[in-house]
Every structure is written in C-alpha cells, then in structure tokens.
Design a protein around this motif. Structure first.
Motif, PDB file in Angstrom:
ATOM      1  N   ASN A 289       0.815  -1.216   0.000  1.00 50.67           N
ATOM      2  CA  ASN A 289       0.000   0.000   0.000  1.00 50.67           C
ATOM      3  C   ASN A 289       0.849   1.266   0.000  1.00 50.67           C
ATOM      4  O   ASN A 289       0.336   2.355  -0.265  1.00 50.67           O
ATOM      5  CB  ASN A 289      -0.954  -0.003   1.194  1.00 50.67           C
ATOM      6  CG  ASN A 289      -2.029  -1.064   1.069  1.00 50.67           C
ATOM      7  OD1 ASN A 289      -2.404  -1.451  -0.039  1.00 50.67           O
ATOM      8  ND2 ASN A 289      -2.524  -1.565   2.190  1.00 50.67           N
ATOM      9  N   SER A 290       2.143   1.120   0.291  1.00 49.62           N
ATOM     10  CA  SER A 290       3.058   2.260   0.224  1.00 49.62           C
ATOM     11  C   SER A 290       3.703   2.383  -1.152  1.00 49.62           C
ATOM     12  O   SER A 290       4.529   3.262  -1.373  1.00 49.62           O
ATOM     13  CB  SER A 290       4.152   2.125   1.293  1.00 49.62           C
ATOM     14  OG  SER A 290       3.588   2.133   2.587  1.00 49.62           O
ATOM     15  N   GLY A 291       3.335   1.499  -2.077  1.00 49.06           N
ATOM     16  CA  GLY A 291       3.798   1.603  -3.450  1.00 49.06           C
ATOM     17  C   GLY A 291       4.880   0.622  -3.854  1.00 49.06           C
ATOM     18  O   GLY A 291       5.360   0.665  -4.984  1.00 49.06           O
ATOM     19  N   TYR A 292       5.280  -0.268  -2.951  1.00 45.53           N
ATOM     20  CA  TYR A 292       6.354  -1.216  -3.265  1.00 45.53           C
ATOM     21  C   TYR A 292       5.813  -2.472  -3.940  1.00 45.53           C
ATOM     22  O   TYR A 292       4.648  -2.838  -3.770  1.00 45.53           O
ATOM     23  CB  TYR A 292       7.106  -1.610  -1.989  1.00 45.53           C
ATOM     24  CG  TYR A 292       7.801  -0.465  -1.297  1.00 45.53           C
ATOM     25  CD1 TYR A 292       9.069  -0.051  -1.695  1.00 45.53           C
ATOM     26  CD2 TYR A 292       7.198   0.211  -0.244  1.00 45.53           C
ATOM     27  CE1 TYR A 292       9.715   0.998  -1.068  1.00 45.53           C
ATOM     28  CE2 TYR A 292       7.832   1.272   0.389  1.00 45.53           C
ATOM     29  CZ  TYR A 292       9.085   1.654  -0.023  1.00 45.53           C
ATOM     30  OH  TYR A 292       9.716   2.701   0.594  1.00 45.53           O
ATOM     31  N   ARG A 293       6.672  -3.149  -4.683  1.00 44.31           N
ATOM     32  CA  ARG A 293       6.360  -4.444  -5.289  1.00 44.31           C
ATOM     33  C   ARG A 293       6.934  -5.514  -4.365  1.00 44.31           C
ATOM     34  O   ARG A 293       8.115  -5.459  -4.010  1.00 44.31           O
ATOM     35  CB  ARG A 293       6.987  -4.538  -6.682  1.00 44.31           C
ATOM     36  CG  ARG A 293       6.392  -3.556  -7.683  1.00 44.31           C
ATOM     37  CD  ARG A 293       7.408  -3.120  -8.719  1.00 44.31           C
ATOM     38  NE  ARG A 293       7.835  -4.184  -9.602  1.00 44.31           N
ATOM     39  CZ  ARG A 293       7.312  -4.435 -10.802  1.00 44.31           C
ATOM     40  NH1 ARG A 293       6.311  -3.697 -11.244  1.00 44.31           N
ATOM     41  NH2 ARG A 293       7.785  -5.398 -11.566  1.00 44.31           N
ATOM     42  N   VAL A 294       6.105  -6.490  -3.990  1.00 39.94           N
ATOM     43  CA  VAL A 294       6.514  -7.442  -2.953  1.00 39.94           C
ATOM     44  C   VAL A 294       6.361  -8.879  -3.433  1.00 39.94           C
ATOM     45  O   VAL A 294       5.352  -9.250  -4.046  1.00 39.94           O
ATOM     46  CB  VAL A 294       5.681  -7.255  -1.659  1.00 39.94           C
ATOM     47  CG1 VAL A 294       6.266  -8.105  -0.531  1.00 39.94           C
ATOM     48  CG2 VAL A 294       5.642  -5.796  -1.245  1.00 39.94           C
ATOM     49  N   ILE A 295       7.389  -9.685  -3.135  1.00 37.79           N
ATOM     50  CA  ILE A 295       7.357 -11.129  -3.390  1.00 37.79           C
ATOM     51  C   ILE A 295       7.493 -11.833  -2.045  1.00 37.79           C
ATOM     52  O   ILE A 295       8.388 -11.526  -1.258  1.00 37.79           O
ATOM     53  CB  ILE A 295       8.503 -11.563  -4.310  1.00 37.79           C
ATOM     54  CG1 ILE A 295       8.367 -10.877  -5.680  1.00 37.79           C
ATOM     55  CG2 ILE A 295       8.528 -13.082  -4.482  1.00 37.79           C
ATOM     56  CD1 ILE A 295       9.552 -11.127  -6.594  1.00 37.79           C
TER      57      ILE A 295
END
Length: 398
Positions: A289-295
C-alpha cells in the motif's frame, strides 16, 4: 516614418501568434477562436482571435456584439477546460438569418504553482516548476521581490499586504498548489485559508524546529493534513537554492501525479519477504500500500493458523485476497509471470524456502518474517537492508 515603424512593431508584438507563443512558453492557458462558417450579413466571414482566461483578446473576428459573445463563450470554455463548435447569432430578433459558426480550441490546461515569497529559493522553484509545465503565480508583500525582471516566467505577480485576499482572488481549483516559501509573510489565517481552499497541495518551507512551534496552532482535518507538506520537499541532502528547489519541485510533481516519492530502484526492484503468515501478511500489506512491489517466499505446504488473513493460503488455493490486496501463487522459475503479476499491482507468492529468488533478483530489501524463533537461512549479505521480525536474530550479525 518612425511612427509607422513603431506601429508596425506594436502590431507584431500583439499578433495572436506571437502572444500564443509567449503564453505557451509560460504555460498560461488560452483559447483559439476561428470562424469556420457564416450565414447572412456578418462583419467578417473569416478571422481568428486569441482569448485569455481574463477575457483579454488579441486579433479580431469582426468586433461588435458577436465578438463579445464569442469572448464570453471562450472564457467559459477555458474555465471548463473544453472547447468545441458553437453558433453565435448576430441578431436576437432573427437568429436564423445571420450568424457565425466558430471553433474554440483550448490550449493545454496546466497545473498552477502559487508561490508565496520571492526570494532566491522562490526564483529557482518558479524557474524549474515552469520548465516542468506549471503556470507560475507569485504573491509578495515586498516590492523589491515582486519584480517582473526576477520572475519573467510568471503569469501574474501580486503585490499585496494581505495574502489571504490575494489567494481568494485567484479562484483556486484542484489544479493549483500553494507553496509558502517565506513563512514570515504568512499569518495564521493565511494557513487556514490555504488549507480550506481546493488546492491539492500545500507546502510550507520551514525547519522542523520552526514547524513544531507553529503547526500545533493550526487546526486542520485529516483530509487537509494529507495535502499539507511541512517541511516542504523531499530529503535530497542539498542546501543551495537550486538543490532545495529540486527537492520541492520533485515532491510537487509526485503529489500532482499521485505517485509515491520513493526511488525508482526501490519501487521497481521487488522487496522479498520470507514467509506469508499473518504477521508477514501485515508487513506485506503495508509495503504494498506504500507503493512497493513485494514477493513472498513460502514452503510448499505452509502451516498457518489464521489462514483467511494470511497470504500463505495462496499456496493451497492459487490466490487469496486480504484487505483488498490479491496474492497470486507463481512458479519461482517463471520470471516473466512474476513481473506480470507485480505489474498488475498484486503480490507474488512462491514456493522458495531456500531463497533462490534472492540470488536471482538481487533485492534492495529482504524481510525475514518466518517467525521460527531462530535464523533458518537469512544472511546479512542477502540485500543492502535485511530486516528480521521476531526473536532468534542478532543485530549486525544476521
């Protein structure tokens, strides 16, 4: 002969094309009015005219009542940000017998930066913001700082003793941003009026120490707090006026485009979170939700208790939605699909207990959220920043 030459040069300077070029250079909106058809007895059968949003015109389509009507229609189109084809009657008594058909084309409507204060930083901010497509308006109380020679790029310079009155005169919309670059020119009511306006961004240049002194004296809602930026600008480390201006305009652009102001490296290179249980899921949600891409890296059959709020459940179901965010199970060897899922603003979850993707993707950040009460395989060298949740780790070692 000299008088004729001066008149000729004056006509060139006031040519609609010359004016349009100057307005476009300063990102000031204008309307092009062109006669496309006529019927009956009209003053002109062809012509072109430029109209500014204040109603000032250059060129003519014949003068008289019809030109006045056209000017009003052009100003209305500028306010709406949309042109079109219109019919303007020459006579009220016989509208079908005599009329102009006109085309009104609107130049690009740019956002406007309203800068309060005219010092060195203000000049640099105005110059850079103008190059980035903003129309510039300057508000000043000091005559020496409110000069056209300093702010050649400005569409207007307002010299006033009352900032609030100046702000009210500008018909502020969501396209406007207010930048108070000299807080000594502002009083409490000026801040309140700025926050209660429709401006989408309010920035105040002040040190964090000064901010703490005055911010508590201002009452504003949670929605107003979202658009209030103080101290203004991104943290870039520079101190010169040009460096400070870059930091301010960078934040202004991010706000205007509704974009998170994080580095592109950090944003587009995924953060890898080891584990997909409930605590890891909460961490992933915050990052996403802060704009990062997460795996998220999991084992083939994870054991979690709170399955409905854990992304780990996607290892069984293929995908799961938690608080509006979807996690999709992807083969860790399929990098194309991993990128496709991330581009769709979804979380990737993979069967990768040994952290193979860490070596392949070289993330900037790795978070260990396995919560095994001991370090299973996380190394301090996995990324520039390695964070561990829960016990079993030693700072500066793991």
């Amino acid at each position: 002969m000299l008088s004729c030459y001066n008149k000729y040069m004056n006509n060139i300077e006031n040519s609609p094309f010359k004016v349009a070029s100057n307005l476009e250079e300063k990102n000031i909106p204008f309307a092009w009015v062109t006669i496309v058809n006529t019927k009956g007895t009209v003053t002109r059968t062809s012509g072109r005219m430029l109209v500014q949003k204040d109603g000032k015109t250059f060129g003519t389509i014949g003068g008289g009542l019809s030109e006045h009507k056209v000017t009003l229609k052009a100003v209305e189109c500028l306010q709406k940000g949309q042109g079109g084809l219109f019919r303007i009657e020459e006579s009220v008594d016989n509208p079908e017998l005599s009329y102009h058909e006109i085309s009104i084309d609107i130049s690009e409507i740019n956002n406007r930066a309203i800068i309060i204060g005219g010092g060195h930083v203000a000049k640099e901010v105005a110059t850079l913001a103008n190059k980035c497509g903003f129309e510039i308006c300057i508000i000043e109380k000091r005559e020496d700082f409110a000069k056209k020679e300093i702010f050649e790029m400005a569409s207007s310079i307002i010299l006033t003793t009352d900032v609030s009155v100046a702000l009210k005169s500008l018909d502020i919309t969501e396209r406007d941003s207010i930048l108070a670059l000299n807080h000594s020119l502002m009083v409490g009511q000026d801040y309140i009026n700025s926050l209660s306006s429709k401006a989408s961004y309010i920035g105040v240049m002040a040190s964090h120490k000064h901010m703490n002194k005055f911010i508590g004296k201002i009452e504003f809602s949670a929605d107003q707090n979202k658009k209030f930026h103080c101290p203004i600008g991104l943290e870039l480390g520079g101190q010169t006026p040009s460096h400070v201006a870059l930091a301010i305009v960078a934040e202004l652009l991010a706000s205007t485009h509704k974009c998170s102001s994080i580095s592109r490296t950090t944003k587009y290179r995924p953060i890898i979170v080891r584990g997909g249980g409930d605590l890891s899921t909460a961490t992933i949600l915050k990052l996403h939700n802060s704009g990062y891409r997460v795996i998220s890296l999991e084992i083939e059959k994870p054991t979690v208790i709170r399955r409905t709020v854990s992304f780990a459940q996607a290892m069984y179901d293929g995908q799961i939605n938690v608080e509006g965010v979807t996690a999709v199970k992807v083969d860790p060897t399929d990098l194309e699909q991993i990128n496709e899922v991330l581009d769709n603003r979804q979380v990737v979850i993979c069967n990768d207990p040994h952290g193979t993707l860490i070596k392949i993707l070289h993330p900037q950040i790795v978070v260990d959220g396995i919560l095994a009460k001991k370090n299973i395989a996380t190394k301090i060298t996995d990324a520039p920043l390695v964070i561990a949740l829960g016990p079993g780790f030693t700072t500066k070692v793991d």
